[in-house]
Write an enzyme that holds these catalytic residues in place. Structure first.
Site, PDB file in Angstrom:
ATOM      1  N   THR A  48       2.971  -0.077   6.646  1.00 55.00           N
ATOM      2  CA  THR A  48       2.948  -1.008   5.765  1.00 55.00           C
ATOM      3  C   THR A  48       3.289  -2.367   6.518  1.00 55.00           C
ATOM      4  O   THR A  48       2.636  -3.537   6.496  1.00 55.00           O
ATOM      5  CB  THR A  48       4.133  -0.730   4.493  1.00 55.00           C
ATOM      6  OG1 THR A  48       3.515   0.184   3.719  1.00 55.00           O
ATOM      7  CG2 THR A  48       3.832  -2.175   3.608  1.00 55.00           C
ATOM      8  N   TYR A 111      -3.844   2.765  -6.276  1.00 53.51           N
ATOM      9  CA  TYR A 111      -4.705   2.218  -7.360  1.00 53.51           C
ATOM     10  C   TYR A 111      -5.104   3.224  -8.229  1.00 53.51           C
ATOM     11  O   TYR A 111      -4.869   3.361  -9.356  1.00 53.51           O
ATOM     12  CB  TYR A 111      -5.620   1.309  -6.616  1.00 53.51           C
ATOM     13  CG  TYR A 111      -6.593   0.691  -7.326  1.00 53.51           C
ATOM     14  CD1 TYR A 111      -6.228  -0.232  -8.325  1.00 53.51           C
ATOM     15  CD2 TYR A 111      -8.027   1.089  -7.594  1.00 53.51           C
ATOM     16  CE1 TYR A 111      -7.070  -1.173  -9.238  1.00 53.51           C
ATOM     17  CE2 TYR A 111      -8.812   0.526  -8.457  1.00 53.51           C
ATOM     18  CZ  TYR A 111      -8.344  -0.308  -9.251  1.00 53.51           C
ATOM     19  OH  TYR A 111      -9.117  -1.325 -10.090  1.00 53.51           O
ATOM     20  N   TYR A 137       5.388   9.850   2.661  1.00 56.93           N
ATOM     21  CA  TYR A 137       6.087   8.388   2.291  1.00 56.93           C
ATOM     22  C   TYR A 137       5.950   8.125   0.827  1.00 56.93           C
ATOM     23  O   TYR A 137       4.899   7.834   0.042  1.00 56.93           O
ATOM     24  CB  TYR A 137       4.931   7.298   2.950  1.00 56.93           C
ATOM     25  CG  TYR A 137       5.369   5.825   3.121  1.00 56.93           C
ATOM     26  CD1 TYR A 137       6.609   5.399   2.642  1.00 56.93           C
ATOM     27  CD2 TYR A 137       4.695   5.055   3.595  1.00 56.93           C
ATOM     28  CE1 TYR A 137       7.167   4.241   2.624  1.00 56.93           C
ATOM     29  CE2 TYR A 137       5.060   3.513   3.692  1.00 56.93           C
ATOM     30  CZ  TYR A 137       6.292   3.396   3.235  1.00 56.93           C
ATOM     31  OH  TYR A 137       6.831   2.092   3.260  1.00 56.93           O
ATOM     32  N   ARG A 142       5.334   0.164  -4.450  1.00 49.94           N
ATOM     33  CA  ARG A 142       3.881  -0.480  -3.855  1.00 49.94           C
ATOM     34  C   ARG A 142       2.781   0.444  -4.365  1.00 49.94           C
ATOM     35  O   ARG A 142       1.785  -0.093  -4.540  1.00 49.94           O
ATOM     36  CB  ARG A 142       3.970  -0.172  -2.327  1.00 49.94           C
ATOM     37  CG  ARG A 142       4.722  -1.349  -1.529  1.00 49.94           C
ATOM     38  CD  ARG A 142       4.434  -1.297  -0.187  1.00 49.94           C
ATOM     39  NE  ARG A 142       5.138  -2.429   0.750  1.00 49.94           N
ATOM     40  CZ  ARG A 142       4.539  -3.655   0.761  1.00 49.94           C
ATOM     41  NH1 ARG A 142       3.620  -4.040   0.409  1.00 49.94           N
ATOM     42  NH2 ARG A 142       5.481  -4.503   1.529  1.00 49.94           N
ATOM     43  N   LYS A 165       9.507   9.955   4.270  1.00 55.18           N
ATOM     44  CA  LYS A 165      10.236   8.447   4.195  1.00 55.18           C
ATOM     45  C   LYS A 165      10.538   8.343   2.870  1.00 55.18           C
ATOM     46  O   LYS A 165       9.457   7.976   2.125  1.00 55.18           O
ATOM     47  CB  LYS A 165       9.285   7.332   4.991  1.00 55.18           C
ATOM     48  CG  LYS A 165       9.786   6.244   5.013  1.00 55.18           C
ATOM     49  CD  LYS A 165       8.683   5.233   5.518  1.00 55.18           C
ATOM     50  CE  LYS A 165       9.319   3.808   5.587  1.00 55.18           C
ATOM     51  NZ  LYS A 165       8.372   2.677   6.301  1.00 55.18           N
ATOM     52  N   ILE A 207      13.550   4.673   8.969  1.00 51.88           N
ATOM     53  CA  ILE A 207      12.187   4.047   9.429  1.00 51.88           C
ATOM     54  C   ILE A 207      12.292   2.747   9.223  1.00 51.88           C
ATOM     55  O   ILE A 207      12.504   2.173   7.927  1.00 51.88           O
ATOM     56  CB  ILE A 207      11.031   4.694   8.937  1.00 51.88           C
ATOM     57  CG1 ILE A 207      10.927   6.156   9.516  1.00 51.88           C
ATOM     58  CG2 ILE A 207       9.619   3.902   9.405  1.00 51.88           C
ATOM     59  CD1 ILE A 207       9.733   6.671   8.831  1.00 51.88           C
TER      60      ILE A 207
END
Length: 297
Positions: A48, A111, A137, A142, A165, A207
């Protein structure tokens, strides 16, 4: 427990751009060297923070290839290859492995999203196609969806799925994740403001975004946790909390790129639709960097 990719502070590294918008590979190389010299434990490329979503396939793979070559085995290179298209994620992951990535970072589909059953199918298909470790992740803010703990536990049965993560920002969820899955999968904090809380629950490290400007401090914070010295780790977490907050005053990676530019390292602007910071937020960021001695006045 499977083999751990790294313990410590990895950096979700930005992608520096030239004035014409092309990737500045020389600057990327300088940044990688600087991070390793300051004890960063892993390079996470094309995530990202690296603006992978606006890269062409050629740029994406070249950045991974370049990071692998520049790092030269000094620390692991973890390549972001996630997608909301399973077929595409499989192909990109295979190509990242072919150019030498040590591991993959795979975000949940966005999405179109999916169900928890779909997540298991999606990540299993990718894991079956490669022979390197995978970091899941979890960033529902997001992507619009996240992992249920039971889903992660099921995915951890795959030999290649070794870590998560965790960037939900939900400490209750994190506690449940580590309680139920901590013996079968490694967890890394995906939020710089939650390094010490998550490591106190058993996470392996972070991270990080803040490592761009305070790599040694983030590494030291994590190392104190590894050494079970949470008093000193907490001091660092709280000392740099204002800086961490300033680095997220607008959508990541807008502030961190501006911060690196302010410290005198030209990494260019973000690609649209990301835009320049507001004057007000720039002033806050500069003042905070100055407070911590990161800008020469």
């Amino acid at each position: 427990m499977k083999n751990t990719i790294f313990t410590g502070a990895g950096i979700a590294i930005i992608t520096p751009f030239n004035k014409d918008g092309s990737v500045n590979y020389d600057r990327l190389g300088e940044m990688i060297d600087y991070q390793i010299e300051n004890h960063t434990d892993a390079i996470i490329i094309c995530g990202t923070t690296g603006e992978a979503s606006t890269m062409t396939d050629e740029e994406h793979l070249e950045c991974i290839r370049y990071a692998v070559k520049k790092t030269a085995g000094r620390v692991p290179v973890i390549a972001g290859t996630g997608s909301n298209d399973t077929k595409y994620a499989v192909e990109l992951s295979k190509e990242a492995e072919a150019v030498g990535a040590d591991a993959l970072l795979l975000v949940t589909p966005y999405y179109n999203k999916t169900t928890q059953k779909g997540l298991i199918m999606h990540f299993t298909a990718i894991a079956d196609a490669v022979n390197i470790p995978i970091v899941l992740y979890n960033i529902p803010g997001r992507t619009g969806m996240g992992f249920e703990v039971s889903t992660i536990k099921k995915l951890a049965e795959h030999k290649n799925i070794v870590a998560v993560k965790e960037a939900s920002g939900n400490i209750s969820y994190c506690a449940k994740l580590l309680a139920e899955c901590g013996d079968v999968i490694d967890v890394y904090s995906g939020n710089d403001d939650m390094i010490v809380p998550l490591m106190s629950l058993g996470a392996k490290g972070v991270i990080s975004v803040a490592s761009h400007v305070i790599p040694k401090q983030v590494h030291d914070m994590v190392q104190y946790c590894v050494d079970n010295n949470f008093a000193e780790a907490t001091k660092l977490q709280l000392e740099y909390l204002d800086l961490i907050n300033a680095l997220f005053i607008e959508v990541n990676p807008i502030p961190v790129k501006e911060a690196v530019n302010m410290t005198g390292v030209n990494v260019g602007s973000c690609r649209m639709p990301l835009c320049d910071m507001s004057k007000e937020h720039k002033a806050v960021l500069r003042k905070t960097l100055e407070k911590h001695g990161l800008i020469n006045l």
